[in-house]
Design a protein around this motif. Structure first.
Motif, short mmCIF file in Angstrom:
data_model
loop_
_atom_site.label_atom_id
_atom_site.label_comp_id
_atom_site.label_asym_id
_atom_site.label_seq_id
_atom_site.Cartn_x
_atom_site.Cartn_y
_atom_site.Cartn_z
N LYS A 166 0.80 -1.23 0.00
CA LYS A 166 0.00 0.00 0.00
C LYS A 166 0.83 1.28 0.00
N HIS A 167 2.13 1.13 0.15
CA HIS A 167 3.01 2.30 0.17
C HIS A 167 2.89 3.10 -1.12
N GLY A 168 2.95 2.42 -2.27
CA GLY A 168 2.91 3.10 -3.55
C GLY A 168 1.59 3.81 -3.80
N THR A 169 0.45 3.20 -3.36
CA THR A 169 -0.86 3.84 -3.54
C THR A 169 -0.93 5.14 -2.73
N HIS A 170 -0.37 5.11 -1.53
CA HIS A 170 -0.34 6.31 -0.68
C HIS A 170 0.51 7.41 -1.32
N VAL A 171 1.69 7.03 -1.83
CA VAL A 171 2.61 7.99 -2.46
C VAL A 171 1.98 8.59 -3.71
N ALA A 172 1.40 7.74 -4.56
CA ALA A 172 0.80 8.22 -5.81
C ALA A 172 -0.36 9.16 -5.54
N GLY A 173 -1.15 8.89 -4.48
CA GLY A 173 -2.26 9.76 -4.15
C GLY A 173 -1.80 11.16 -3.80
N GLY A 230 8.73 8.46 -21.75
CA GLY A 230 8.47 9.89 -21.79
C GLY A 230 8.09 10.54 -20.49
N ALA A 231 8.56 10.03 -19.35
CA ALA A 231 8.24 10.66 -18.07
C ALA A 231 8.88 12.04 -17.99
N ASP A 232 8.12 13.02 -17.49
CA ASP A 232 8.65 14.37 -17.25
C ASP A 232 9.19 14.50 -15.83
N VAL A 233 8.57 13.78 -14.91
CA VAL A 233 8.99 13.76 -13.50
C VAL A 233 8.99 12.31 -13.05
N ILE A 234 10.01 11.93 -12.26
CA ILE A 234 10.06 10.58 -11.69
C ILE A 234 10.17 10.74 -10.18
N ASN A 235 9.26 10.08 -9.45
CA ASN A 235 9.35 10.10 -7.98
C ASN A 235 9.83 8.75 -7.47
N MET A 236 10.82 8.78 -6.56
CA MET A 236 11.34 7.56 -5.95
C MET A 236 11.31 7.74 -4.43
N SER A 237 10.21 7.31 -3.81
CA SER A 237 10.07 7.36 -2.35
C SER A 237 10.64 6.08 -1.76
N LEU A 238 11.91 5.96 -1.82
CA LEU A 238 12.60 4.75 -1.37
C LEU A 238 14.03 5.14 -1.01
N GLY A 239 14.69 4.28 -0.30
CA GLY A 239 16.06 4.59 0.09
C GLY A 239 16.82 3.34 0.46
N ALA A 251 2.29 12.75 9.60
CA ALA A 251 0.82 12.69 9.65
C ALA A 251 0.22 13.16 8.33
N ILE A 252 0.64 12.51 7.25
CA ILE A 252 0.19 12.89 5.91
C ILE A 252 -0.93 11.93 5.47
N PHE A 253 -2.09 12.50 5.16
CA PHE A 253 -3.30 11.74 4.83
C PHE A 253 -3.36 11.50 3.33
N SER A 254 -3.55 10.20 2.94
CA SER A 254 -3.64 9.88 1.51
C SER A 254 -4.29 8.51 1.32
N SER A 255 -4.42 8.12 0.06
CA SER A 255 -5.12 6.89 -0.32
C SER A 255 -4.30 5.64 -0.04
N MET A 270 6.56 10.46 1.98
CA MET A 270 5.37 11.29 1.78
C MET A 270 5.77 12.69 1.28
N ALA A 271 6.89 13.20 1.78
CA ALA A 271 7.34 14.53 1.38
C ALA A 271 7.75 14.56 -0.10
N SER A 272 8.36 13.48 -0.57
CA SER A 272 8.89 13.45 -1.94
C SER A 272 7.81 13.61 -3.01
N PRO A 273 6.67 12.85 -2.97
CA PRO A 273 5.66 13.01 -4.03
C PRO A 273 4.97 14.38 -3.99
N ILE A 274 4.92 15.02 -2.81
CA ILE A 274 4.38 16.38 -2.74
C ILE A 274 5.23 17.31 -3.60
N VAL A 275 6.55 17.15 -3.51
CA VAL A 275 7.46 17.96 -4.33
C VAL A 275 7.36 17.56 -5.80
#
Length: 723
Positions: A485-492, A541-550, A651-655, A669-674
């Motif tokens: 469910k991590h990816g669904t939360h990030v994408a939301g 053709g991605a314009d932005v790539i988010n990687m919420s991982l480390g 405390a970031i609310f998402s799907s 959570m901070a990364s997809p916001i940016v």
């Protein structure tokens, strides 16, 4: 005396004499010149003084003392004539010294040759007299040497027989004076003047056989401190003799002289020796050179049938802590990649397998886009395998590093929060004001690389979703569930629908979504999964790539001191770092901006080599007080670079899958916001370059009260600046 020049030790190499540097023997050398040579030699040497990492030079010449290159050609010519004449005189004296049976005379000959060597000097003048900056390797021979005919008229004949008298051996001097009176009819007088302080000043007069004029040789000593008058009581050379060199140092000096004259001979000999060694290595290895056709045939036999095909799931029993970086890696697995010699990739793979013919050693994965392969071997052989690869495959200069293990947000979910608190993060970045300007455009594509996605969630229904891809199964079957469910939360957070009477809105609700799944329920995934995900996003053709991982680190790393952590960042993981930079340069060329979560270990950003590139944007998490979250990784140079930004991450609310919503913490959570904010900027100005976006985000950000956090992104101000 006055200072007139300084030389940095970073720019020049010091000339050595025995175990000391030549400039350190200034007093003995200056005394020797004053005792033995005409007065015109007494002011030739500038006095050195060490000051940190540079030498300051002093002279008692009057007027403006400057390099001879700054004079007119005629004046410069006259000064070079004077210099070459003096050098000729010195060479004649050195030849006489070398014929002596006295070993100390040989030492003085070597010192004088080093001293007056044009490759060890910088010539300065006031337009009349010369002064030398000396004892440093300048390689000015070609600039300072003149043909003999152009300066021979200026040569003075200095009597070498008198100069053989050495102040190191005063007991021999009277005998030699008698010899010169009988044989050479030279007049030498020594006058002792007794002063009130009982100090003795010696004046020697030398009559030149070939000259009608007498030349006075005055005893003049160098000052002990720069700026003092040049005349002072003489130094007792017997108390501070110049040490005689042993056979080893004399051999080194003679080799240096030979090498400076006949460097081309040494170069030819070196090349011949190198060729002999290479031929010997070839003979020893008994490895015939393979043709391109043979390489192709062997390559097809030893490589996996399909590129970018991996074995899943990950076996956590193979995890181990890397001794150098503290990160968790997969044991018995190495990555090899070519950056500079990509056309040699197939040949490298063939030679790698030739080095390890046993079935225990296998190439288990390859990627022909990044010229990377993975090599599997017995775990206990890792050190031996690395050493053989680095030495035997040195001609390819491959990057070699372990297969790192990554994870998403490691912090656990918070309890469900009250509705009044669900939108605090949107207010902190002024999202509603930004939406008055734009909510995004479908032409802008955001790729999210994460564990999985519930694309049937209300927040994604009706959204433009392109090219879904599951890296682990190599198909478009993307899914999410209670364990994924991590990816669904990030994408939301980046893309959730707006105005749908459900949940909240993503930062860029009208942009297009490229979901890239790299997990299948396990907590961990490897570097290879991420690389494949990045390549897929770039190819679609991605314009932005988010990687919420480390990168996943062991507990031992957290006990290390700040200095030890800085040492790891600056010293280790360099091959992996170079590979990531090469991969991210592909994104830069496509003007695709990659946004990366800083990590949740409360450690310095950069321990993960993926984070060391200045071509990606690293995001630090803030709490509701707009201070760095206690779990967020931090940076010490945040204020000096545009590649760091902060966003809400507590405390970031998402799907989440199953048509639900939850609160989560993390830089994930901070990364997809940016990432969503970057998509809004590109929606407003599609051709904006990555560097311009990074600059505007930082210029419009809000400073926060934490020295280890970059400023907080303000989306509305960023959009207003480019509107």
């Amino acid at each position: 005396m006055k200072p007139f020049h300084s030389t940095s030790l970073q720019d020049y190499q010091l000339v050595s004499n025995n175990v000391n540097y030549l400039y350190q023997q200034f007093n003995q050398i200056q005394q020797f010149l004053c005792n033995r040579f005409p007065k015109s030699y007494s002011n030739l040497l500038a006095q050195p003084e060490m000051n940190g990492k540079e030498l300051l030079w002093y002279t008692n010449l009057t007027g403006d003392v400057k390099p001879i290159d700054s004079f007119t050609s005629s004046v410069r010519r006259d000064l070079l004539v004077s210099y070459n004449a003096k050098r000729h005189e010195i060479d004649a004296i050195c030849n006489q010294f070398e014929l002596s049976d006295d070993s100390d005379q040989h030492i003085w000959a070597e010192i004088l040759k080093q001293l007056f060597n044009p490759d060890h000097l910088l010539l300065f003048s006031n337009g009349i007299d010369l002064v030398f900056v000396w004892g440093i390797k300048t390689y000015k021979m070609a600039d300072y040497s003149l043909p003999y005919d152009s300066y021979k008229f200026a040569i003075s004949s200095i009597n070498p027989n008198l100069l053989v008298n050495d102040p190191l051996h005063p007991d021999k001097q009277e005998e030699h004076i008698e010899e010169t009176n009988d044989e050479d009819h030279e007049s030498i007088s020594n006058e002792n003047i007794e002063t009130a302080n009982t100090e003795t000043e010696v004046t020697e007069t030398i009559v030149n056989e070939e000259s009608e004029n007498e030349q006075s040789m005055l005893v003049e000593e160098p000052p002990t401190e720069p700026g003092d008058n040049i005349t002072q009581p003489p130094i007792d050379i017997q108390d501070k003799p110049i040490k005689s060199k042993n056979w080893f140092y004399r051999a080194l000096d003679r080799f240096e002289i030979f090498a400076s004259k006949y460097w081309w001979v040494l170069l030819i000999l070196f090349i011949l020796l190198l060729l002999l060694i290479l031929n010997k290595c070839k003979d020893d290895d008994k490895k015939p050179t393979l043709s391109d056709i043979e390489v192709e045939e062997i390559y097809d036999e030893i490589m996996p049938e399909i590129p970018r095909q991996r074995i899943i799931p990950i076996d956590t029993s193979d995890f181990k802590e890397d001794d150098e970086t503290g990160g968790i890696v997969v044991a018995g697995l190495l990555n090899l990649a070519l950056v500079d010699k990509k056309d040699k990739f197939k040949r490298m793979a063939v030679e790698l397998k030739n080095l390890f013919p046993s079935e225990e050693y296998k190439i288990v994965y390859f990627d022909d886009q990044t010229n990377r392969l993975q090599f599997n071997f017995p775990e206990e052989k890792e050190s031996e395998v690395k050493n053989i690869i680095k030495t035997k495959l040195a001609e390819f200069n491959p990057l070699v590093w372990n297969e790192s293990v990554f994870t998403g947000s490691k912090t656990c979910n918070d309890p469900f929060i009250k509705d009044t608190m669900k939108s605090w993060y949107l207010n902190a970045i002024n999202a509603s004001k930004a939406w008055d300007i734009t909510m995004g455009d479908t032409s802008v594509r955001i790729a999210i690389i994460d564990d999985g996605f519930d694309l049937n969630h209300p927040e994604f229904k009706g959204k433009r979703i392109l090219f879904p891809y599951n890296v682990t199964s190599d198909d478009k079957n993307v899914y999410g569930n209670t364990n994924i469910k991590h990816g669904t939360h990030v994408a939301g957070l980046a893309l959730a629908n707006a105005d749908n009477n459900s949940g909240s809105s993503g930062i860029a609700p009208k942009c297009t979504f490229i979901p890239i799944q790299i997990g299948s329920g396990e907590e961990f995934f490897t570097m290879t999964d991420i690389v494949d995900g990045v390549l897929y996003a770039l190819n679609h053709g991605a314009d932005v790539i988010n990687m919420s991982l480390g990168k996943y680190f062991g507990d031992e790393l957290k006990s290390k001191s700040p200095g030890e952590l800085d040492e790891i960042i600056s010293t280790y993981g360099k091959d992996e770092e170079r590979f990531w930079k090469e991969l991210f340069s592909l994104a830069e060329k496509q003007n695709t901006l990659i946004v990366i979560a800083a990590g949740n270990e409360n450690l310095p950003i950069g321990l993960d080599p993926m984070q060391r590139s200045d071509q990606v944007l690293k995001v630090v998490a803030l709490n509701k007080n707009l201070k760095k979250a206690n779990f967020s990784n931090y940076c010490k140079s945040c204020l000096s670079k545009n590649t760091f930004i902060a966003a809400p991450g507590v405390a970031i609310f998402s799907s989440v899958p199953g048509n639900s919503y939850e609160s989560m913490d993390g830089t994930s959570m901070a990364s997809p916001i940016v990432a969503g904010a970057v998509a809004l900027m590109k929606s407003l100005k599609p051709n904006m370059k990555n560097k311009e976006i990074l600059k505007i985000l930082r210029e419009t950000a809000r400073s926060v009260p934490d020295r280890y956090s970059p400023p907080l992104m303000q989306i509305d101000k960023a959009l207003q600046k480019i509107k």
